[in-house]
Design a protein around this motif. Structure first.
Motif, PDB file in Angstrom:
ATOM      1  N   ARG A  49       0.753   4.235  -2.807  1.00  9.27           N
ATOM      2  CA  ARG A  49       0.842   5.649  -2.486  1.00  9.27           C
ATOM      3  C   ARG A  49       1.990   6.310  -3.245  1.00  9.27           C
ATOM      4  O   ARG A  49       1.840   7.371  -3.861  1.00  9.27           O
ATOM      5  CB  ARG A  49       1.045   5.784  -0.964  1.00  9.27           C
ATOM      6  N   GLU A  58     -11.342  11.143  -7.125  1.00  8.51           N
ATOM      7  CA  GLU A  58      -9.913  11.271  -6.838  1.00  8.51           C
ATOM      8  C   GLU A  58      -9.076  11.211  -8.107  1.00  8.51           C
ATOM      9  O   GLU A  58      -8.067  11.900  -8.232  1.00  8.51           O
ATOM     10  CB  GLU A  58      -9.478  10.171  -5.854  1.00  8.51           C
ATOM     11  N   PRO A 100      -4.693   6.523  -7.056  1.00 11.09           N
ATOM     12  CA  PRO A 100      -5.810   6.621  -6.111  1.00 11.09           C
ATOM     13  C   PRO A 100      -6.330   5.239  -5.723  1.00 11.09           C
ATOM     14  O   PRO A 100      -6.410   4.354  -6.574  1.00 11.09           O
ATOM     15  CB  PRO A 100      -6.879   7.380  -6.901  1.00 11.09           C
ATOM     16  N   LEU A 101      -6.645   5.098  -4.457  1.00 15.59           N
ATOM     17  CA  LEU A 101      -7.169   3.813  -3.972  1.00 15.59           C
ATOM     18  C   LEU A 101      -8.293   4.090  -2.992  1.00 15.59           C
ATOM     19  O   LEU A 101      -8.202   4.986  -2.158  1.00 15.59           O
ATOM     20  CB  LEU A 101      -6.045   3.018  -3.298  1.00 15.59           C
ATOM     21  N   VAL A 102      -9.344   3.318  -3.116  1.00 14.35           N
ATOM     22  CA  VAL A 102     -10.463   3.439  -2.183  1.00 14.35           C
ATOM     23  C   VAL A 102     -10.759   2.055  -1.612  1.00 14.35           C
ATOM     24  O   VAL A 102     -10.942   1.098  -2.360  1.00 14.35           O
ATOM     25  CB  VAL A 102     -11.724   3.988  -2.887  1.00 14.35           C
ATOM     26  N   PRO A 105      -8.350  12.251   2.599  1.00 10.74           N
ATOM     27  CA  PRO A 105      -9.173  11.092   2.233  1.00 10.74           C
ATOM     28  C   PRO A 105     -10.611  11.277   2.698  1.00 10.74           C
ATOM     29  O   PRO A 105     -10.876  11.911   3.720  1.00 10.74           O
ATOM     30  CB  PRO A 105      -8.507   9.938   2.988  1.00 10.74           C
ATOM     31  N   ARG A 118     -11.229  -2.320   5.286  1.00  9.84           N
ATOM     32  CA  ARG A 118     -10.172  -1.376   4.951  1.00  9.84           C
ATOM     33  C   ARG A 118      -8.995  -1.489   5.917  1.00  9.84           C
ATOM     34  O   ARG A 118      -9.067  -2.174   6.929  1.00  9.84           O
ATOM     35  CB  ARG A 118     -10.712   0.036   5.016  1.00  9.84           C
ATOM     36  N   TYR A 129       0.826  -1.206   0.000  1.00 12.34           N
ATOM     37  CA  TYR A 129       0.000   0.000   0.000  1.00 12.34           C
ATOM     38  C   TYR A 129       0.862   1.258   0.000  1.00 12.34           C
ATOM     39  O   TYR A 129       0.506   2.277  -0.596  1.00 12.34           O
ATOM     40  CB  TYR A 129      -0.986  -0.029   1.167  1.00 12.34           C
ATOM     41  N   PHE A 150      -6.013   6.254   3.077  1.00 16.14           N
ATOM     42  CA  PHE A 150      -6.778   6.115   1.845  1.00 16.14           C
ATOM     43  C   PHE A 150      -8.262   6.337   2.158  1.00 16.14           C
ATOM     44  O   PHE A 150      -8.701   6.121   3.289  1.00 16.14           O
ATOM     45  CB  PHE A 150      -6.601   4.724   1.242  1.00 16.14           C
ATOM     46  N   SER A 151      -9.002   6.739   1.148  1.00 12.71           N
ATOM     47  CA  SER A 151     -10.435   6.917   1.329  1.00 12.71           C
ATOM     48  C   SER A 151     -11.093   5.559   1.534  1.00 12.71           C
ATOM     49  O   SER A 151     -10.510   4.515   1.228  1.00 12.71           O
ATOM     50  CB  SER A 151     -11.046   7.584   0.105  1.00 12.71           C
ATOM     51  N   SER A 152     -12.317   5.601   2.027  1.00 10.15           N
ATOM     52  CA  SER A 152     -13.005   4.332   2.239  1.00 10.15           C
ATOM     53  C   SER A 152     -14.515   4.502   2.183  1.00 10.15           C
ATOM     54  O   SER A 152     -15.043   5.591   2.416  1.00 10.15           O
ATOM     55  CB  SER A 152     -12.617   3.749   3.595  1.00 10.15           C
TER      56      SER A 152
END
Lengths: 354, 354
Positions: free
Chosen positions: B140, B311, B145-147, B324, B152, B136, B158-160
């Motif tokens: 980055r 994102e 971008p990662l959700v 995030p 999680r 991860y 990161f967004s979630s």
DNA sequence: CGTCGTAGCTTAACCGATAAAGTAAACTCC
DNA sequence: GGAGTTTACTTTATCGGTTAAGCTACGACG
């Protein structure tokens, strides 16, 4: 923001050319052992990740397979997908999944996109709608290997992996008849698709063999999903003339039938015997024991990948398109031994071991 | 063997350059209306399919999202996948699916590959094992971008998109207690994963609020699958000290518990109330009415895509990484109104409307 | 001792597109 | 009517790799 590390970055750091670095990373014999190791070490340190787009573009191989299924929230397909993934990963291939939601147009679009992505091969199970043959012609013209599984288009010259649908259906219905059932309905799938036609043919064959008439009002075609099973059986319920058993073309159809029956009368759902082609993976939890025709689902996925990879290899070994292969897998009739079938006199018979 | 048609083939045929053809096909204003149409017509005639690899390489956008799930033969995930596919397709993105089979190492490999494929963004639900944080970090560093959705890693920035696990669990157990249940077991998921910890926390909170002790011997952690539910409840059965109700951290766990109970005694399976977090989509067919906490599954998929696309856009608009976003969706307690709950005196109470 | 083979790199070309910059002719405009 | 814009293309560079064809120094061999 970190820049992505490229071959050339490694090359500059080591005073080599990008070609040497490329070769080193791929263990090309041109490069000396020491250099190779130095390069690999440096690449790892710098966090190098090869750009597969670039690699695929220049090498003309994407190491990717396209997988098109009509549905995903259905045990059969999710199991196949799982098996395909596993097998593909082993062989160093990634898969790109596309779901057509049983619609020919989406199926077309997805295949188009997969072709555009230059997948090395395609695994397809067609939607329930009349397929768009043009797209398959296109696949052929682009010379991309394609293998149908479960649901195929018979006459397009592509390989396929299917189950012996007609036999499986016939044996299941044979069994019902041997157990004394005479009034047997069939909630069929779509006749646009071979499996729909074949399962129905097996059903009719069994009836005819035993000298029974095919009850046209009890054979209802449609989709392969729960909704169709529900709607179809409701129609039968409305006539008031009820069968003793129902042969459902898929497990979801069976669920729909079951729901329709239960809604109508709980007692009834224990006295109408249901047989499904395929299983849901939840048989143990399914209220009434039903018979089912077990398909070797994971094997279907494995074999499909196997056939496809063979064609891909043949292709880049330069061999011209060989005759398509047709793998047909056997099914198995599953009857939970602890549970009696629905009785013919209409009384509940559900007495599981406790 | 048909050669694949390229831009340059069209260009030569029309006495244009490939750049003009490229522009024409993309409706670039540089090209006159007539030429554009001529080009498009010719392209169609020649069966042109753009090479997305080449396009992505030069445009630096693959229009592809990577989707990593721990499991696929599970209604929750297949439904999310379906929703994600639908939403992504709408926005002109394809998805590449990868299944980690609940293993951190496979998860790592898949993400690595997706990065290498230069997906524009990632949607990930982590496996039940302790995750490999390094990968991860790599995501980055590559600025992709990662959700996370559903499961999680909380502290990686990161967004979630998740559901209110603790609240949902608490409300469900609250409800049980209000109905008079006191002896409530919890077959929990993995404590490596937030949802496992949160659902357990909700359960414990509910008990504490009502002044009930947390029965340590009735709280069993493990995986999220049926097998775990089965094994866990067998352990409880062996002690001989049985609860009145069971709160299962997932639907498959609930199925496993149910199977264990039924195997032990059919009467019992109607007298121990099961509550599951999440549903299987087959509730109607499920033998005994169980309560469940409904998650807005499709919405989770949609929102995850939405956040991710935002994102991605932000990124290529040059805006630097914003904070995030964490979307938390509400759950809903579902109690089939027609069916009474399991009685507290241990007698069967199953009397569905018939 | 001259030639050949080979180990170990480098150079050049290409995969099939897009992006950025250049250009010639026609078109405005005061 | 000459400068500035447009219009409609073309030319050149680039994306990040791979493949094929050089090149050079060294050792073997007849």
């Amino acid at each position: 923001m970190a820049k992505r590390v490229r071959l050339i970055d490694i090359a500059e750091r080591l005073n080599l050319t990008k070609v040497s670095v490329s070769k080193a990373l791929r263990d090309h014999p041109d490069i000396s052992k020491e250099t190779r190791e130095l390069v690999k070490k440096t690449a790892a340190e710098m966090g190098y990740t090869p750009n597969l787009l670039a690699r695929s573009l220049s090498s003309r191989r994407s190491n990717t397979l396209g997988l098109v299924v009509p549905k995903i929230a259905h045990t059969f397909f999710s199991t196949v997908i799982d098996a395909v993934q596993e097998e593909a990963t082993k062989a160093g291939y990634g898969i790109v999944l596309a779901v057509s939601s049983e619609r020919a147009e989406l199926e077309r679009q997805h295949i188009e996109r997969l072709l555009a992505m230059r997948v090395d091969g395609l695994l397809v199970s067609v939607s329930k709608e009349q397929p768009d043959r043009a797209i398959y012609e296109h696949v052929r013209q682009m010379n991309v290997p394609l293998v149908f599984f479960d649901r195929r288009i018979e006459d397009m010259g592509f390989s396929s992996v299917t189950v012996a649908d007609r036999d499986g259906a016939r044996l299941a219905v044979d069994y019902l008849i041997e157990q004394g059932y005479r009034r047997i309905a069939h909630i069929a799938g779509s006749s646009e698709v071979e499996i729909g036609r074949e399962r129905r043919a097996g059903y009719e064959e069994a009836l005819r063999r035993h000298g029974l008439p095919v009850p046209a009002h009890w054979v209802i075609e449609g989709g392969f999903d729960e909704q169709h099973g529900y709607d179809a059986f409701r129609r039968i319920l409305q006539t008031g003339d009820l069968p003793e058993a129902v042969f459902a073309a898929t497990f979801p159809i069976g669920l729909g039938v079951y729901r329709a029956i239960c809604e109508h009368s709980v007692a009834l759902c224990r006295s109408i015997q249901i047989v499904t082609f395929g299983e849901g993976g939840l048989n143990e939890f399914y209220t009434y024991p039903h018979l089912c025709v077990r398909q070797p689902t994971r094997e279907m996925g494995r074999r499909a990948v196997e056939v496809l990879l063979a064609e891909i290899e043949a292709l880049d070994a330069g061999r011209e398109a060989e005759a398509p292969r047709h793998v047909v897998l056997e099914t198995e009739l599953v009857l939970p031994p602890d549970y009696p079938l629905a009785p013919l006199d209409g009384t509940p018979a559900h007495t599981p071991a406790g």
